[in-house]
Every structure is written in structure tokens, then in C-alpha cells.
Design a protein around this motif. Structure first.
Motif, short mmCIF file in Angstrom:
data_model
loop_
_atom_site.label_atom_id
_atom_site.label_comp_id
_atom_site.label_asym_id
_atom_site.label_seq_id
_atom_site.Cartn_x
_atom_site.Cartn_y
_atom_site.Cartn_z
N THR A 518 0.85 -1.19 0.00
CA THR A 518 0.00 0.00 0.00
C THR A 518 0.88 1.24 0.00
OG1 THR A 518 -0.15 0.18 2.40
CG2 THR A 518 -1.78 -1.23 1.30
N LEU A 519 0.31 2.37 -0.40
CA LEU A 519 1.10 3.59 -0.47
C LEU A 519 1.61 4.04 0.89
CD1 LEU A 519 2.25 5.76 -2.30
CD2 LEU A 519 0.11 7.04 -2.06
N PRO A 520 0.77 4.08 1.96
CA PRO A 520 1.31 4.47 3.27
C PRO A 520 2.42 3.54 3.74
CG PRO A 520 -1.09 4.57 3.29
CD PRO A 520 -0.70 3.90 2.00
N ASP A 521 2.26 2.22 3.50
CA ASP A 521 3.29 1.27 3.90
C ASP A 521 4.58 1.52 3.12
OD1 ASP A 521 4.38 -0.83 5.28
OD2 ASP A 521 3.56 -2.38 3.96
N ALA A 522 4.43 1.84 1.82
CA ALA A 522 5.61 2.09 0.99
C ALA A 522 6.33 3.36 1.44
CB ALA A 522 5.20 2.21 -0.47
N ILE A 523 5.58 4.41 1.78
CA ILE A 523 6.19 5.66 2.24
C ILE A 523 6.95 5.42 3.53
CG2 ILE A 523 5.66 7.95 3.14
CD1 ILE A 523 3.34 8.06 1.15
N ALA A 524 6.33 4.67 4.46
CA ALA A 524 6.99 4.39 5.75
C ALA A 524 8.25 3.56 5.54
CB ALA A 524 6.02 3.66 6.68
N ALA A 525 8.18 2.57 4.66
CA ALA A 525 9.36 1.73 4.42
C ALA A 525 10.47 2.50 3.75
CB ALA A 525 8.96 0.53 3.57
N ALA A 526 10.12 3.33 2.76
CA ALA A 526 11.14 4.11 2.05
C ALA A 526 11.83 5.09 2.99
CB ALA A 526 10.51 4.85 0.89
N GLY A 541 -2.40 0.34 -6.32
CA GLY A 541 -3.84 0.46 -6.26
C GLY A 541 -4.37 1.67 -7.01
N GLY A 542 -3.70 2.04 -8.11
CA GLY A 542 -4.11 3.20 -8.88
C GLY A 542 -3.57 4.51 -8.36
N LYS A 543 -2.80 4.50 -7.27
CA LYS A 543 -2.27 5.73 -6.71
C LYS A 543 -0.81 5.91 -7.15
CE LYS A 543 -5.25 5.59 -2.63
NZ LYS A 543 -5.31 5.55 -1.15
N PRO A 544 -0.41 7.13 -7.52
CA PRO A 544 0.96 7.36 -7.98
C PRO A 544 1.96 7.20 -6.84
CG PRO A 544 -0.21 9.44 -7.79
CD PRO A 544 -1.24 8.37 -7.59
N VAL A 545 3.19 6.84 -7.20
CA VAL A 545 4.23 6.57 -6.20
C VAL A 545 5.30 7.67 -6.22
CG1 VAL A 545 3.87 4.08 -6.18
CG2 VAL A 545 5.41 5.10 -7.88
N ASP A 546 4.92 8.87 -6.63
CA ASP A 546 5.88 9.96 -6.71
C ASP A 546 6.55 10.24 -5.37
OD1 ASP A 546 3.63 10.22 -8.66
OD2 ASP A 546 4.93 11.77 -9.50
N GLU A 547 5.74 10.22 -4.29
CA GLU A 547 6.30 10.55 -2.98
C GLU A 547 7.32 9.51 -2.54
OE1 GLU A 547 4.80 11.63 1.58
OE2 GLU A 547 3.33 11.25 -0.03
N VAL A 548 7.04 8.24 -2.84
CA VAL A 548 8.00 7.17 -2.49
C VAL A 548 9.30 7.38 -3.26
CG1 VAL A 548 8.36 4.68 -2.40
CG2 VAL A 548 6.05 5.61 -2.09
N ALA A 549 9.20 7.66 -4.56
CA ALA A 549 10.40 7.89 -5.37
C ALA A 549 11.18 9.09 -4.85
CB ALA A 549 10.00 8.10 -6.83
N SER A 550 10.48 10.14 -4.42
CA SER A 550 11.17 11.33 -3.92
C SER A 550 11.91 11.03 -2.62
CB SER A 550 10.15 12.46 -3.69
OG SER A 550 9.55 12.85 -4.90
N ILE A 551 11.30 10.24 -1.73
CA ILE A 551 11.96 9.88 -0.47
C ILE A 551 13.22 9.08 -0.75
CG2 ILE A 551 11.71 8.52 1.63
CD1 ILE A 551 8.73 9.25 1.61
N LEU A 552 13.13 8.11 -1.64
CA LEU A 552 14.30 7.29 -1.97
C LEU A 552 15.40 8.14 -2.58
CD1 LEU A 552 12.44 4.20 -3.48
CD2 LEU A 552 13.63 4.29 -1.28
N THR A 553 15.01 9.10 -3.43
CA THR A 553 16.00 9.98 -4.05
C THR A 553 16.71 10.83 -3.01
OG1 THR A 553 14.71 10.04 -6.10
CG2 THR A 553 16.35 11.78 -5.78
#
Length: 607
Positions: A518-526, A541-553
Motif C-alpha cells: 500500500t502507499l502508506p506502507d511504501a512511504i513508511a518503508a522508504a 492500487g491506482g495511486k501514484p508513487v511519486d512521494e515514495v520515489a522522492s523519499i528514496l532519491t
């Protein structure tokens, strides 16, 4: 103004007289102003409006008659009623002079309070009535202004509305025809107002009969809806029709108000959507049937499970990449040169040892899918058994149009001696089944096999200049594999895909620290996990992962996208991050991870 007070002006050079008059005249709603001279009175009348003036006749400098004459000579004070106040005995001469000066009446001293109040009350009531009339006039003006504004607004809305607004009498005589109706039906209001609705060729006989039935109905407040076919300047229209039958309460006459919406484009869009859904279902089922057939046929010819996995994965990858090529051209037609370049990029064909020539050709979607599988089998067989299994071997691929056919010739040389196989496997059978309805023929020459593939339809020549894509040189794995022992985050919402990623990574010696679905889980893990690399699904689930990519960057953690989408559908701003296309082979997954770690973590390589 309507809200101004009623004012009386008292003019007398004796202050006690003014006080006495004021006391007799005082009442609610009346303002009394006092002036001790004619000059003071004139100054006051320049500032205030008065409804009555009591003027003493005998005053020094300017007497009452002279003041009255001055008042009548000025526009502002000309209409102010004047009652003269005098102690002299009544006489015709005096009365004539007063009336000639503009007076309306006399009050004689000593003043009779009853007479004074009676005469003052007349003018007070006249002033009140004038005030009420002015208020009513202003209210009516405001109502008229609001009405005109509302009508203008309604006209503007009607003219700019996508609806056609039409009003008819009970006999369907047109009384109103909006600009929207003019735009939809191509008929101006001047040609329709006062004419029967049947004069417009836009409405069929069935529609006119239906409208007549609406008007003739018993319900005086009827509301009707219908979908009709109509004629417009560009041809047939599909319209939604809304009708209201109205009755005038004053005379009982009925009328019909119509609102007509042109939904032709929506009908076309719905038809297109239905066609696309049907086509999508057809293609999905065809693709699944192809995958099923590839799986069954590969299983029949595989020597063991590992052999099946490698062969099936390779064929599935070839099919998936062909789908990607077609998606980029919206399933219209794909370039033959682009199909070859894809196989070179994937490593199925060796770009240095594949010599190709021929005109620029575009293939239909069906031929693109079939040729992609055929080239995969030709390249795989050449690597395993044919010319590309030897260092000096080469493949020559030539194509041209002969008559109504596209002829492709695959010629191998420099490989081991060739003999015709006694039993054809699935790959050779697939090649021999041909493309576009024509079978392919193999010539098993000792110096190298020659396949001649004829395509009778589903192709066309273009004038575009095609260039051979540059083959990317694979990055060799370092002496110590950088994948082993790495901590990897998997962000993937599909459970089966996540399982496949975990299995492939763990077989290569990596450790999957977490699977975020899920997106919240991905953000927390990243943000919180200690990781060396992340595999990031294109969306969750149809939600963009821009925030996750930004955190990893921001954390300088390398990652790649794992997605079935093209790069144009992935988060922007991360063009340098690689994309692992779904579906993927285990070897492709590990090679991608190894390449990223080798490039981004050189300090962690082995000696």
C-alpha cells in the motif's frame, strides 16, 4: 429621495413668532426649520428641500412678497407652497398681490391654532403622499431594472447554452427559438418564429406527433423526456428532448417549452467505447490463449522444469515486448526494424552478427505478434544449435516485396554442420506455421539453415528511413556478485508478482527486508528501512508513487520502476531511473539489480 423627511420652513424677523409657530405645528415626522430673514431663508432653501413655507409679510429689507417672488424665479424653490402670515386686515388688493407673488393661502394674526393646523395638515398629507409616490416609483424602477437584468441574463444563458430552447403554442407554432437551436439545427430564429414547428426539417413526423400528444395530455404540469433522432446541418443527430407543458392561468391557454440537448458526440463516444471494450476483451482473450498455448507446447517439449521455465519465460518476454511496441503506436502498425531492434536490445539476437537489409516496412498488430515470436525462436535456435553458437557464425536477414507478398529470408552461415531434424520441436513448428496465413519453408543446408517466410497481407511499405538501433553492451558482473547480501525493498501491490520478485532476489542471495503493498506502507518503508536498493511498482492500487520515489532519491537509495506501463505513465522527474518491464524473466530481474548496484555502489564491489 423617498426616505427624505418632510420639512416646513418658518420665516419671520421676530424670534418669538417663530417659536410660537413651531409649537403649534410640531408633530411626528415633521422637521421645522426657522429663518429670521429672507436672505437666511434663501440660503436654507439652497441646501434643503421644503414641502411648505410660512412667510411673514412684514419683514425689513426684503418683505414676504419679495421673498416669494425670488423663490418663484429660482428652479429649485419654484414649486415650494407658500402661506403668508400677516397681521393686516384681509383685502382684495393684498390678497391679489400675495397670490400674484406665488402664495397659496393666508394666515392672519392673531393666529387661530385650529385653522393653522388644518391648513398645515393639508400640505403635510400632500407631502406624505408625494413621498409615498416617489418611494413606489423608485421601487417600480428597481423592479423594472431587476426584471430587465434577469431577462438579459436569461437571454445570455439561453444564447450561450448548449441546449436548444424552443417554445411553442398548443398547435406547435414556434414562439421562441434560441441561438442554441440555431447552432444545433442550422436554422435561424427569424425563419422559425411564427411558423409551425413542422417547417423545420430537423424533426421527424414521429417526433411532431409525440409533441402533439404531450400538449394534448390531461396533466397541466406535465414533464416529458425522450430521445429522438433529428437532422442537423452535418447530418443525423441524436438528441435528448425535455418538454414542459405550461398553462396560462389568466386565459387557460397551453404552451410547450422544449429543451433539446445534442448528444451525438456522446453516442459516438459510447459506441467507440463499446467497440474498444469488445476489442480489448478480444485481444486479452487472444493473448491469454496464446500464453496458454505457449505454456502447453513448451511443457510438452521441455526436458525438465528448469528447461520449461527458461523457454516459457523467453517466449513470454518476446510476446510482452511485442505488446509494448504495439502499445506505443496505439495498436496501429509497428516497424519491422523496431521489432528487430527490440530483439537485439533483449539479447535474443546479436546485433554485431546479424546483417539485415530491406525496405522500411510496417506490420499489422497480428503480424507483429507472430513475427516477434518467430524471431525469438530463430534467434534462440541459432544461439543453441546454429550459426550463433560458434564465434565465427553470422545471420543474414533480407526482406523485400515480391508481387503481393513480403518475403523474409533468414540465412545462417559459419555454424556447425546442419542436418534436417527428424522431429520438429515447438520452436521449429511455430516458425514453420508462418505469418499472415502463409507457411514458412526451411532449407536444411549443411553450411547453414535457410528459412523463407512469406507474408501475404498485413504489411505496407513506408518511405521512412530506418536506422539500426545500437546494441547495448551488457555490464559484466564483477568478480564478487554485488547482489548477494543486499537489503532490498519491494514495493508491489500484486501478491503473485511480489512473491515472484522475492523468490528471484533471494535465489540470487539478496535479502528482501519488506514487501510494501500500500502507499502508506511504501512511504513508511522508504523513509525508515535500512536498504541498499528498492524495486518500485509504477502505482499502488491506482495511486501514484511519486512521494515514495522522492523519499528514496533524497536518501540516495537507488531504485528502479517495475511496471507494465511505458515510461510516459510513470512519475515524472525520474527519467534516469531504469524500468523493469512486466512480465520479466528472473535473469532480467537479477541483471537489472546487478547493473544498478554496480553503477551506484562501486565502493561495495568485491576486489
Amino acid at each position: 429621495m423617498p426616505d427624505r423627511p418632510i420639512r416646513f420652513l418658518l420665516v419671520d424677523d421676530i424670534a418669538e413668532n417663530l417659536v410660537a409657530l413651531e409649537a403649534l405645528l410640531r408633530r411626528d415626522g415633521l422637521e421645522i426649520h426657522k429663518a429670521l430673514s429672507a436672505n437666511e431663508a434663501l440660503e436654507m432653501m439652497l441646501v434643503q428641500d421644503f414641502q411648505l413655507a410660512f412667510v411673514d409679510v412684514q419683514m425689513p429689507d426684503i418683505n414676504g412678497y419679495e421673498l416669494a417672488e425670488l423663490m418663484r424665479s429660482t428652479e429649485r424653490t419654484r414649486e415650494v407652497p407658500i402661506i403668508f402670515v400677516t397681521a393686516a386686515e384681509p383685502s382684495e388688493t393684498r390678497s391679489f398681490r400675495g397670490y400674484d407673488a406665488g402664495g397659496v393661502d393666508y394666515i392672519f394674526k392673531p393666529i387661530d391654532p385650529v385653522i393653522l393646523k388644518s391648513k398645515a395638515d393639508v400640505f403635510y398629507r400632500l407631502a406624505r403622499q408625494a413621498k409615498d409616490l416617489m418611494r413606489q416609483r423608485d421601487e417600480l424602477q428597481q423592479i423594472a431594472h431587476d426584471r430587465d437584468l434577469a431577462m438579459a441574463s436569461l437571454r445570455a444563458h439561453a444564447d450561450n447554452s448548449p441546449l436548444a430552447l424552443v417554445e411553442c403554442d398548443a398547435d406547435l407554432t414556434v414562439r421562441s427559438w434560441s441561438q442554441g437551436a440555431g447552432r444545433i439545427f442550422g436554422i435561424e430564429a427569424a425563419d422559425m418564429i411564427g411558423q409551425p414547428l413542422s417547417r423545420a426539417p430537423s424533426f421527424s413526423t414521429q417526433t411532431l406527433e409525440m409533441l402533439s400528444e404531450w400538449v394534448a395530455g390531461d396533466d397541466a404540469l406535465a414533464r416529458h423526456t425522450a430521445e429522438i433522432a433529428a437532422a442537423g446541418p452535418q447530418g443525423q443527430l441524436h438528441c435528448e428532448l425535455y418538454g414542459s407543458v405550461l398553462t396560462d392561468p389568466s386565459n387557460g391557454r397551453t404552451s410547450l417549452s422544449l429543451q433539446i440537448l445534442d448528444v451525438t458526440e456522446r453516442h459516438r463516444a459510447e459506441a467507440t467505447r463499446s467497440l474498444l471494450v469488445g476489442e480489448l476483451n478480444h485481444r486479452i482473450k487472444n493473448t491469454l490463449a496464446n500464453v496458454q498455448a505457449i505454456a502447453r507446447q513448451t511443457l510438452r517439449s521441455a526436458s525438465d522444469f528448469s528447461d520449461f521455465g527458461n523457454r516459457f519465460s523467453g517466449r513470454l518476454q518476446a510476446l510482452a515486448r511485442a505488446h509494448s511496441i504495439l502499445s506505443n503506436v496505439t495498436w496501429s502498425s509497428a516497424s519491422l526494424d523496431e521489432i528487430l531492434g527490440d530483439h537485439i536490445h533483449a539479447g535474443t539476437l546479436d546485433g554485431d552478427r546479424l546483417h539485415r537489409s530491406g525496405p522500411a516496412i510496417k506490420l499489422s498488430p497480428e503480424n507483429t505478434l507472430h513475427l516477434a515470436l518467430v524471431l525469438h525462436e530463430l534467434g534462440t535456435n541459432a544461439v543453441k544449435y546454429g550459426a550463433l553458437s560458434q564465434p565465427d557464425g553470422d545471420v543474414h536477414l533480407q526482406w523485400n516485396i515480391h508481387g503481393s507478398e513480403l518475403v523474409l529470408v533468414w540465412r545462417e552461415s559459419g555454424g556447425p554442420a546442419v542436418t534436417a531434424p527428424t522431429n520438429l520441436g515447438f520452436g521449429s513448428t511455430l516458425i514453420g506455421s508462418g505469418i499472415g496465413g502463409n507457411r514458412a519453408v526451411a532449407d536444411w543446408r549443411p553450411e547453414g539453415v535457410i528459412w523463407t517466410i512469406r507474408i501475404g497481407s498485413g504489411f505496407h511499405r513506408t518511405d521512412a528511413v530506418e536506422t539500426n538501433p545500437v546494441r547495448e553492451t551488457p555490464v559484466e558482473a564483477p568478480a564478487t556478485d554485488v547482489v548477494a547480501g543486499r537489503r532490498i525493498l519491494v514495493v508491489e501491490d500484486e501478491a503473485l508478482v511480489a512473491m515472484d520478485l522475492r523468490a528471484g532476489l533471494e535465489e540470487a542471495g539478496a535479502s528482501v527486508v519488506r514487501i510494501a503493498r500500500t502507499l502508506p506502507d511504501a512511504i513508511a518503508a522508504a523513509a525508515g528501512e535500512e536498504i541498499d536498493l528498492a524495486l518500485l511498482d509504477g502505482n499502488l492500487g491506482g495511486k501514484p508513487v511519486d512521494e515514495v520515489a522522492s523519499i528514496l532519491t533524497r536518501r540516495a537509495i537507488p531504485f528502479c520502476f517495475v511496471s507494465g506501463y511505458g515510461r510516459e505513465h510513470l512519475p515524472r522527474g525520474f527519467a534516469d531511473n531504469p524500468v523493469l518491464a512486466k512480465p520479466f524473466a528472473a535473469e532480467t530481474l537479477i541483471r537489472t539489480v546487478r547493473d544498478i548496484l554496480s553503477a551506484r555502489l562501486p565502493e561495495q564491489h568485491g576486489a
